[in-house]
Scaffold this active site. Structure first.
Site, PDB file in Angstrom:
ATOM      1  N   LYS A 184      -5.162   7.410   5.641  1.00 55.63           N
ATOM      2  CA  LYS A 184      -6.647   8.059   5.114  1.00 55.63           C
ATOM      3  C   LYS A 184      -7.298   7.033   6.529  1.00 55.63           C
ATOM      4  O   LYS A 184      -7.666   6.348   6.148  1.00 55.63           O
ATOM      5  CB  LYS A 184      -7.015   8.284   3.856  1.00 55.63           C
ATOM      6  CG  LYS A 184      -6.450   9.277   3.253  1.00 55.63           C
ATOM      7  CD  LYS A 184      -6.988   9.210   1.698  1.00 55.63           C
ATOM      8  CE  LYS A 184      -6.206  10.226   0.915  1.00 55.63           C
ATOM      9  NZ  LYS A 184      -6.910  11.345   0.196  1.00 55.63           N
ATOM     10  N   HIS A 242      -0.251   5.211  -4.810  1.00 51.00           N
ATOM     11  CA  HIS A 242      -1.847   5.119  -4.302  1.00 51.00           C
ATOM     12  C   HIS A 242      -2.987   4.091  -4.404  1.00 51.00           C
ATOM     13  O   HIS A 242      -3.236   3.301  -3.440  1.00 51.00           O
ATOM     14  CB  HIS A 242      -2.261   6.186  -3.748  1.00 51.00           C
ATOM     15  CG  HIS A 242      -1.811   7.321  -3.448  1.00 51.00           C
ATOM     16  ND1 HIS A 242      -0.489   7.480  -3.048  1.00 51.00           N
ATOM     17  CD2 HIS A 242      -1.143   8.754  -4.210  1.00 51.00           C
ATOM     18  CE1 HIS A 242      -0.076   8.439  -2.447  1.00 51.00           C
ATOM     19  NE2 HIS A 242      -0.330   9.474  -3.397  1.00 51.00           N
ATOM     20  N   LYS A 342      -6.305  13.781 -13.881  1.00 50.67           N
ATOM     21  CA  LYS A 342      -6.322  14.873 -12.916  1.00 50.67           C
ATOM     22  C   LYS A 342      -7.560  15.560 -13.858  1.00 50.67           C
ATOM     23  O   LYS A 342      -7.905  14.778 -15.576  1.00 50.67           O
ATOM     24  CB  LYS A 342      -5.404  15.444 -13.176  1.00 50.67           C
ATOM     25  CG  LYS A 342      -4.296  14.729 -12.311  1.00 50.67           C
ATOM     26  CD  LYS A 342      -2.561  15.544 -11.980  1.00 50.67           C
ATOM     27  CE  LYS A 342      -2.193  15.306 -10.935  1.00 50.67           C
ATOM     28  NZ  LYS A 342      -2.611  15.260  -9.005  1.00 50.67           N
TER      29      LYS A 342
END
Ligand code: BG6
Length: 491
Positions: A184, A242, A342
């Site tokens: 990213k 991550h 989530k």
């Protein structure tokens, strides 16, 4: 940006969630940008007994669903032309014989290099590499590479075992452990921000920084991935890889050079300095929860336990938060708060660095008595941006202040996830390993989270539930060291 050169690019799990959502759209975009060599061929491999035409129909539909715009006819025709489809079970040797037949077809110009992209459940990695060894195409001619997705293993022991097995069939320089967060833009820019500006470095330490928080929030639920996710949970799926990678980039020392190993050496040093969490400290340093039903972006959504494929009464966490301390000269005493979940309010990923209060409140007697400290904010999603928040006087009478954002963004809005995969796919073919994970990084990251995993595995009676569409349960606030610390839910 270089091109992806001539090679075979074999996609295992071509109809799966990862390939559909991320990999194939990124490859299509590389096609649209004319970055794929004329002699590059794709072999899509999946279980469904489809013809090539059925695969291509599926490919078009899934690209139309996941790209911002529908496929452009000519680009799609070029892209589709590169594909062959091999049907079969990953554990069945016949599948690999079919693959071998495809790879052996005479195709002038297509060289012998092969990229094996394992867009499959981690538990299937080993079966695939063993079968590839069985047909002798792992170390054979050409520069073959295998790309494995995270999580690499499910704890430190299984990661070591997997690595040992992988090395029986592939050399380390053939293995690319992907973590797409490293592709990213904002993440890469973090290194430039830190190490190309003399302004930043002197204040980037425990003397000036109060705490660091890293959030990766997603509006989506588990989707069709319960088969994998219910056994993994948010800690393994996101935090161990991550978020931990983001932590290392915020915290690392300047590397000696910008080459792959120098960078990864510094990241490993950070992971090694993270204070191990004692079993009795897990409750105070880690928190988990699971989404219930609710409304996300105004639409009703079901609870995690009602999702197809989730085990009855599952206590798998869909929200994980943790607090870490890095015991080195730069960071000792500075908490790093990490959280991911989530079915939260939005797709929102942020690295937020809060600075300390000024030593003296000069404006105590004025309207500016309660000054929020300064923040450096690096946003990965929904927009990629960077800014520094400072106080300035409001024009006019009185001593009122307001926050001014010094914007260091290089672009305003653009989808980011495709970009990440595009960058990394080019690197695989070029053999640039800087943005891929070395095994010792994986190993140390597991070592950091293993005590939490062990504690959670033993306590499986119940789990806190949070309403979908919010910012997660309030109980996660118990990680904060002080009352004036709070999760930042906006850029
Ligand atoms: C993947 C996780 O690695 O990252 C998924 O397995 C998650 O569960 C995804 O949805 C998030 O990636 P991004 O780039 O959309 O933030």
């Amino acid at each position: 940006m270089a091109d992806i050169g001539p090679c075979y690019f074999v996609i295992f799990g071509a109809t799966g969630n990862l390939a559909t959502r991320k990999l194939l759209p990124a490859l299509y975009q590389l096609e649209a940008a004319a970055k794929l060599h004329a002699d590059l061929r794709f072999i899509a491999l999946a279980r469904r007994e489809w013809s090539r035409e059925q695969w291509l129909d599926h490919l078009r539909d899934s690209l139309n669903e996941h790209l911002d715009q529908c496929c452009e006819a000519k680009t799609f025709a070029r892209f589709a032309d590169r594909f062959d489809y091999v049907a079969g079970d990953l554990n069945d040797p016949k599948t690999y014989r079919r693959l071998m037949d495809e790879l052996s077809k005479p195709r002038p110009g297509v060289c012998e290099n092969i990229v094996f992209y394992l867009a499959i459940k981690p538990s299937d990695f080993l079966a695939v590499v063993e079968q590839l060894n069985g047909i002798g195409i792992n170390r054979a001619h050409g520069r073959h590479r295998v790309v494995v997705e995270k999580p690499f293993g499910e704890d430190i022991d299984s990661a070591r075992a997997l690595n040992a097995q992988l090395h029986r069939y592939f050399d380390e320089d053939q293995v690319f452990r992907i973590d797409h967060y490293l592709g990213k833009e904002t993440v890469q820019n973090l290194l430039v921000f830190r190490f190309a500006n003399t302004l930043i470095e002197p204040i980037w330490n425990r003397n000036y920084i109060d705490h660091v928080q890293i959030t990766v929030a997603e509006a989506e639920g588990v989707g069709g991935r319960a088969g994998y996710y219910d056994g993994a949970g948010a800690l393994r799926d996101m935090l161990q890889n991550h978020l931990m990678q983001l932590l290392t980039l915020v915290a690392m020392e300047p590397p000696a050079t910008i080459d792959a190993d120098a960078l990864r050496d510094e990241k490993v040093k950070v992971l090694r300095s993270i204070r191990p969490i004692a079993p009795q400290a897990v409750h105070g340093q880690a928190f988990r929860a699971q989404y219930g039903s609710g409304r996300v972006h105004g639409k009703p959504v079901i609870a995690y336990r009602e999702e197809g494929g989730v085990a009855d009464g599952s206590v798998t966490e869909t929200y994980a938060a943790a607090k870490f301390f890095i015991d080195n000269w730069r960071w000792r005493g500075v908490p790093f708060y990490l959280r991911t979940g989530k079915r939260l309010a939005d797709n929102f990923s942020l690295i937020a660095i809060r600075f300390r209060h000024p030593p003296q409140l000069l404006f105590h007697e004025t309207g500016a008595a309660h000054l929020d400290p300064n923040w450096v904010v690096l946003s990965l999603q929904p927009t990629e941006c960077m800014h520094i928040e400072l106080h300035a006087k409001e024009p006019g009478l009185g001593m009122n202040t307001r926050i001014v954002k010094l914007n260091a963004s290089y672009r305003e809005t653009e989808a980011t996830t495709m970009e990440a995969y595009k960058t990394l796919l080019l690197d695989v073919v070029e053999g640039d390993r800087s943005l891929f994970i070395r095994f010792d990084e994986v190993e140390w990251a597991w070592r950091v989270v293993d005590p939490i995993l062990r504690d959670w595995a033993q306590n499986r009676d119940s789990i806190v539930s949070y309403a979908a569409g919010g910012w997660g349960p309030r109980e996660a606030n118990r990680l904060f060291e002080r009352d004036d610390q709070y999760w930042r839910n906006e850029i």
